[in-house]
Design a protein around this motif. Structure first.
Motif, short mmCIF file in Angstrom:
data_model
loop_
_atom_site.label_atom_id
_atom_site.label_comp_id
_atom_site.label_asym_id
_atom_site.label_seq_id
_atom_site.Cartn_x
_atom_site.Cartn_y
_atom_site.Cartn_z
N ASP A 117 77.47 -15.27 19.04
CA ASP A 117 76.10 -14.95 19.56
C ASP A 117 75.36 -16.02 20.50
O ASP A 117 74.78 -15.63 21.40
CB ASP A 117 75.42 -14.91 18.22
CG ASP A 117 75.68 -13.78 17.34
OD1 ASP A 117 76.50 -12.91 17.76
OD2 ASP A 117 75.48 -13.76 16.13
N GLN A 118 75.66 -17.41 20.24
CA GLN A 118 75.23 -18.31 20.95
C GLN A 118 75.72 -18.27 22.38
O GLN A 118 74.87 -18.32 23.29
CB GLN A 118 75.59 -19.83 20.51
CG GLN A 118 74.67 -20.99 21.37
CD GLN A 118 73.19 -20.96 21.21
OE1 GLN A 118 72.81 -20.48 19.91
NE2 GLN A 118 72.73 -21.06 22.13
N VAL A 119 76.95 -18.09 22.68
CA VAL A 119 77.26 -18.15 24.04
C VAL A 119 77.02 -16.72 24.86
O VAL A 119 77.00 -16.88 25.93
CB VAL A 119 78.91 -18.43 23.99
CG1 VAL A 119 79.14 -19.90 23.65
CG2 VAL A 119 79.85 -17.26 23.53
N MET A 120 76.94 -15.80 24.06
CA MET A 120 76.47 -14.46 24.75
C MET A 120 75.08 -14.65 25.04
O MET A 120 74.58 -14.15 25.93
CB MET A 120 76.81 -13.35 23.96
CG MET A 120 78.17 -13.02 23.69
SD MET A 120 78.74 -11.79 22.93
CE MET A 120 78.48 -10.35 23.85
N ALA A 121 74.23 -15.07 24.20
CA ALA A 121 72.88 -15.26 24.46
C ALA A 121 72.49 -16.18 25.60
O ALA A 121 71.51 -16.17 26.41
CB ALA A 121 72.26 -15.84 23.11
N ASP A 122 73.51 -17.31 25.84
CA ASP A 122 73.29 -18.39 26.73
C ASP A 122 73.91 -17.86 28.11
O ASP A 122 73.88 -18.58 29.25
CB ASP A 122 74.04 -19.51 26.64
CG ASP A 122 73.46 -20.28 25.34
OD1 ASP A 122 72.27 -20.07 25.08
OD2 ASP A 122 74.18 -21.17 24.73
N GLY A 123 74.52 -16.78 28.23
CA GLY A 123 74.94 -15.93 29.31
C GLY A 123 76.15 -16.64 29.82
O GLY A 123 76.77 -16.49 30.80
N GLN A 124 77.12 -17.14 28.94
CA GLN A 124 78.47 -17.67 29.31
C GLN A 124 79.58 -16.86 29.04
O GLN A 124 80.72 -17.13 29.59
CB GLN A 124 78.73 -18.97 27.92
CG GLN A 124 77.85 -20.03 28.29
CD GLN A 124 78.17 -21.09 27.32
OE1 GLN A 124 79.29 -21.74 27.19
NE2 GLN A 124 77.22 -21.56 26.42
N VAL A 125 78.89 -15.22 28.72
CA VAL A 125 80.09 -14.53 28.65
C VAL A 125 79.64 -13.43 29.23
O VAL A 125 78.30 -13.05 29.42
CB VAL A 125 80.38 -13.90 27.02
CG1 VAL A 125 81.15 -12.77 27.08
CG2 VAL A 125 80.81 -15.02 26.21
N GLY A 126 80.27 -12.79 30.41
CA GLY A 126 79.96 -11.62 31.18
C GLY A 126 81.32 -10.62 31.60
O GLY A 126 82.33 -11.19 31.07
N PRO A 127 80.85 -9.81 32.41
CA PRO A 127 81.93 -8.85 32.61
C PRO A 127 83.20 -9.32 33.35
O PRO A 127 84.29 -9.04 33.06
CB PRO A 127 81.43 -7.81 33.55
CG PRO A 127 79.96 -7.85 33.13
CD PRO A 127 79.81 -9.38 32.90
N ASN A 128 83.16 -10.62 34.05
CA ASN A 128 84.01 -11.24 34.76
C ASN A 128 84.75 -12.34 33.94
O ASN A 128 85.54 -13.22 34.56
CB ASN A 128 83.52 -11.76 36.00
CG ASN A 128 83.27 -10.57 36.84
OD1 ASN A 128 84.02 -9.51 36.93
ND2 ASN A 128 82.06 -10.71 37.69
#
Length: 160
Positions: A117-128
């Motif tokens: 949840d934290q890394v997704m909220a921080d934008g560390q996870v994306g389509p690439n």
């Protein structure tokens, strides 16, 4: 006609003469093959379908039989990865930002809920996001601080 479509036609025609248990299994094989696609939402849907199929077929060992008889276009171990991805990422409100590589999604599914949840909220996870990057998130998870956690003062190397 693609090989998968031919296999579906063959499975559907064989279903007409099969026992009830075999019909049930053939229906699941058809549904699983149709769900087999290469984007995050489809991967999660496939995992959910596999979880449901296992729950429905496991009592008579029909579940393992589908893989032993190579009725599906992937192995049991890959099916287990799809299933874990569905369990861990299936409730995500951020499906559109998830990468589509199975290996990357699996690495993300291995993160704790809090870290993910934290890394997704921080934008560390994306389509690439790559598998290697996702794996690194897990390795550095102890370094991830919650918003309420104060940063620690670095140790002073000059102290005796």
């Amino acid at each position: 006609m693609p090989a998968t479509a031919k296999k579906l036609d063959l499975i559907e025609s064989e279903t007409a003469d099969a026992s009830d248990q075999s019909k049930l299994r053939a229906q699941w094989v058809t549904k699983i093959i149709k769900a087999h696609d290469k984007n995050a939402a489809a991967i999660i849907e496939l995992g959910k379908t596999l979880n449901e199929a296992k729950d429905d077929l496991d009592q008579d060992d029909q579940w393992r039989s589908m893989f032993e008889q190579k009725e599906l276009p992937f192995s049991l171990s890959l099916a287990e990865r799809y299933m874990k991805i569905a369990r861990e990422l299936g409730q995500s409100a951020n499906l559109q930002i998830l990468p589509s590589a199975i290996s990357t999604l699996y690495e993300l599914s291995r993160l704790s809920d809090e870290v993910r949840d934290q890394v997704m909220a921080d934008g560390q996870v994306g389509p690439n996001t790559t598998r290697k990057q996702a794996a690194a998130l897990g390795k550095s998870s102890e370094k991830i601080k919650s918003p309420n956690q104060k940063p620690q003062k670095p140790a002073d190397d000059d102290d005796p």
